[in-house]
Scaffold this motif. Structure first.
Motif, mmCIF file in Angstrom:
data_model
loop_
_atom_site.group_PDB
_atom_site.id
_atom_site.type_symbol
_atom_site.label_atom_id
_atom_site.label_comp_id
_atom_site.label_asym_id
_atom_site.label_seq_id
_atom_site.Cartn_x
_atom_site.Cartn_y
_atom_site.Cartn_z
ATOM 1 N N VAL A 1 -26.850 77.489 -31.220
ATOM 2 C CA VAL A 1 -27.697 78.221 -30.531
ATOM 3 C C VAL A 1 -28.561 79.354 -31.374
ATOM 4 O O VAL A 1 -27.769 80.233 -32.174
ATOM 5 C CB VAL A 1 -27.048 79.399 -29.318
ATOM 6 C CG1 VAL A 1 -28.066 80.033 -28.703
ATOM 7 C CG2 VAL A 1 -26.349 78.278 -28.440
ATOM 8 N N THR A 2 -29.876 79.038 -31.536
ATOM 9 C CA THR A 2 -30.557 79.787 -32.533
ATOM 10 C C THR A 2 -32.002 80.251 -32.171
ATOM 11 O O THR A 2 -32.431 79.574 -31.108
ATOM 12 C CB THR A 2 -30.592 79.047 -33.876
ATOM 13 O OG1 THR A 2 -31.242 79.772 -34.837
ATOM 14 C CG2 THR A 2 -31.660 77.526 -33.542
ATOM 15 N N LEU B 1 -34.599 78.933 -28.987
ATOM 16 C CA LEU B 1 -35.360 79.862 -28.173
ATOM 17 C C LEU B 1 -36.095 80.897 -29.033
ATOM 18 O O LEU B 1 -35.627 81.124 -29.895
ATOM 19 C CB LEU B 1 -34.725 80.097 -26.896
ATOM 20 C CG LEU B 1 -33.909 81.406 -27.349
ATOM 21 C CD1 LEU B 1 -33.568 81.852 -25.865
ATOM 22 C CD2 LEU B 1 -32.154 80.472 -27.540
ATOM 23 N N ASP B 2 -37.241 81.320 -28.405
ATOM 24 C CA ASP B 2 -37.848 82.363 -29.025
ATOM 25 C C ASP B 2 -37.400 83.737 -28.613
ATOM 26 O O ASP B 2 -37.900 84.381 -27.637
ATOM 27 C CB ASP B 2 -39.390 82.264 -28.678
ATOM 28 C CG ASP B 2 -40.355 83.281 -29.542
ATOM 29 O OD1 ASP B 2 -39.906 84.247 -29.859
ATOM 30 O OD2 ASP B 2 -41.658 83.020 -29.496
ATOM 31 N N ALA C 1 -27.965 83.585 -24.441
ATOM 32 C CA ALA C 1 -28.155 82.234 -24.316
ATOM 33 C C ALA C 1 -27.046 81.354 -24.659
ATOM 34 O O ALA C 1 -26.591 80.284 -24.589
ATOM 35 C CB ALA C 1 -29.072 81.665 -25.452
ATOM 36 N N THR C 2 -25.800 82.048 -25.044
ATOM 37 C CA THR C 2 -24.464 81.664 -25.631
ATOM 38 C C THR C 2 -23.359 81.608 -24.428
ATOM 39 O O THR C 2 -22.384 81.185 -24.364
ATOM 40 C CB THR C 2 -23.751 82.306 -26.787
ATOM 41 O OG1 THR C 2 -23.570 83.780 -26.436
ATOM 42 C CG2 THR C 2 -24.804 82.191 -28.127
ATOM 43 N N LYS D 1 -29.442 83.968 -20.810
ATOM 44 C CA LYS D 1 -28.617 83.017 -19.979
ATOM 45 C C LYS D 1 -29.347 82.217 -19.292
ATOM 46 O O LYS D 1 -29.065 80.815 -19.268
ATOM 47 C CB LYS D 1 -27.799 83.855 -19.188
ATOM 48 C CG LYS D 1 -26.741 83.169 -18.363
ATOM 49 C CD LYS D 1 -25.828 84.157 -17.453
ATOM 50 C CE LYS D 1 -24.851 83.307 -16.578
ATOM 51 N NZ LYS D 1 -25.428 82.949 -15.336
ATOM 52 N N GLU D 2 -30.505 82.582 -18.735
ATOM 53 C CA GLU D 2 -31.187 81.645 -17.597
ATOM 54 C C GLU D 2 -32.075 80.717 -18.436
ATOM 55 O O GLU D 2 -31.951 79.511 -18.175
ATOM 56 C CB GLU D 2 -32.294 82.576 -17.090
ATOM 57 C CG GLU D 2 -33.282 81.904 -15.851
ATOM 58 C CD GLU D 2 -34.352 82.837 -15.248
ATOM 59 O OE1 GLU D 2 -35.233 82.266 -14.962
ATOM 60 O OE2 GLU D 2 -33.711 83.949 -15.048
ATOM 61 N N ILE D 3 -32.182 80.788 -19.789
ATOM 62 C CA ILE D 3 -33.093 80.095 -20.362
ATOM 63 C C ILE D 3 -32.073 78.882 -20.886
ATOM 64 O O ILE D 3 -32.276 77.728 -20.839
ATOM 65 C CB ILE D 3 -33.823 80.622 -21.778
ATOM 66 C CG1 ILE D 3 -34.918 81.559 -21.194
ATOM 67 C CG2 ILE D 3 -34.202 79.795 -22.837
ATOM 68 C CD1 ILE D 3 -35.412 82.504 -22.278
ATOM 69 N N ALA D 4 -30.988 79.268 -21.307
ATOM 70 C CA ALA D 4 -29.967 78.396 -21.900
ATOM 71 C C ALA D 4 -29.490 77.354 -20.802
ATOM 72 O O ALA D 4 -29.580 76.283 -21.076
ATOM 73 C CB ALA D 4 -28.773 79.217 -22.432
ATOM 74 N N GLU D 5 -29.269 77.853 -19.517
ATOM 75 C CA GLU D 5 -28.963 77.007 -18.357
ATOM 76 C C GLU D 5 -29.889 76.070 -18.223
ATOM 77 O O GLU D 5 -29.730 74.858 -17.773
ATOM 78 C CB GLU D 5 -28.763 77.886 -17.211
ATOM 79 C CG GLU D 5 -27.386 78.674 -17.405
ATOM 80 C CD GLU D 5 -27.059 79.852 -16.242
ATOM 81 O OE1 GLU D 5 -25.967 80.313 -16.199
ATOM 82 O OE2 GLU D 5 -28.149 80.256 -15.570
#
Length: 193
Positions: A94-95, A125-126, A147-148, A186-190
């Motif tokens: 995750v970067t 992600l940015d 995101a993790t 969190k929302e972006i990762a999901e």
């Protein structure tokens, strides 16, 4: 439950703050935790790296063996790629997609992106853009932490509580901004999983 996590980045990006939040939340969740940090050059924009091991059983060593890492969390894409030999075949990177160019021979951004594209398990992600939308570029590390969340195996409310406790001395506005950053990551990762 066992999670071996490598956190990487450049001095001043907030890698050790991410490790602190995860470690505090893991302890609140009744887990064992060991951590080892390397940050000798951090004051000069050098490599910052932390091994974080979390388990529901006692942990013997604080160092993660090659090929056994479950998760690499990186605020700088080249630094994330540096630790790929530690990542297990099922592990995730995750970067942040944005490089921190602090050396003259930094690889071309297209080369970095090409290497990231080769990975089967990644979230890129940015975080800088999302952090600004959450209220400040200074919460980019917390966006990345968010995101993790799907990979940590730690109760989300305990992560939120840890952020609140760590940042409460800076005031409620700072706490709320960090919680917004966490939720946005969190929302972006999901969505990307």
């Amino acid at each position: 439950m066992k999670k071996d996590i490598i956190l990487s980045g450049v001095g001043g990006q907030g890698i050790l703050s991410i490790a602190t939040v995860i470690g505090k939340a893991a302890l609140k969740d009744g887990l064992y935790m060991k951590q080892a940090e390397v940050h000798g050059m951090s004051q000069r924009g050098g490599d910052v790296q932390s091994n974080l091991r979390i388990s529901d059983r006692p942990i013997a060593s604080d160092l993660i063996p090659s090929g056994k890492c479950d998760l690499i969390i990186s605020l700088e894409p080249m630094e994330g790629l540096r630790y790929l030999p530690y990542l297990s075949s099922e592990g995730w990177l995750v970067t942040n997609e944005n490089p921190f160019v602090n050396i003259t021979n930094y690889p071309a951004e297209t080369d970095i992106k090409a290497e990231l594209e080769k990975l089967p398990h990644k979230i890129v992600l940015d975080v800088d853009k999302v952090a600004k939308e959450a209220g400040s570029a200074r919460v980019a590390n917390i966006v990345l932490l968010g995101a993790t969340v799907p990979f940590l195996g730690i109760d989300y409310e305990k992560i939120q509580t840890s952020i609140r406790e760590i940042f409460e001395r800076k005031g409620e506005a700072v706490v709320e901004m960090n919680l917004r950053a966490l939720a946005a990551g969190k929302e972006i990762a999901e969505k990307l999983m």
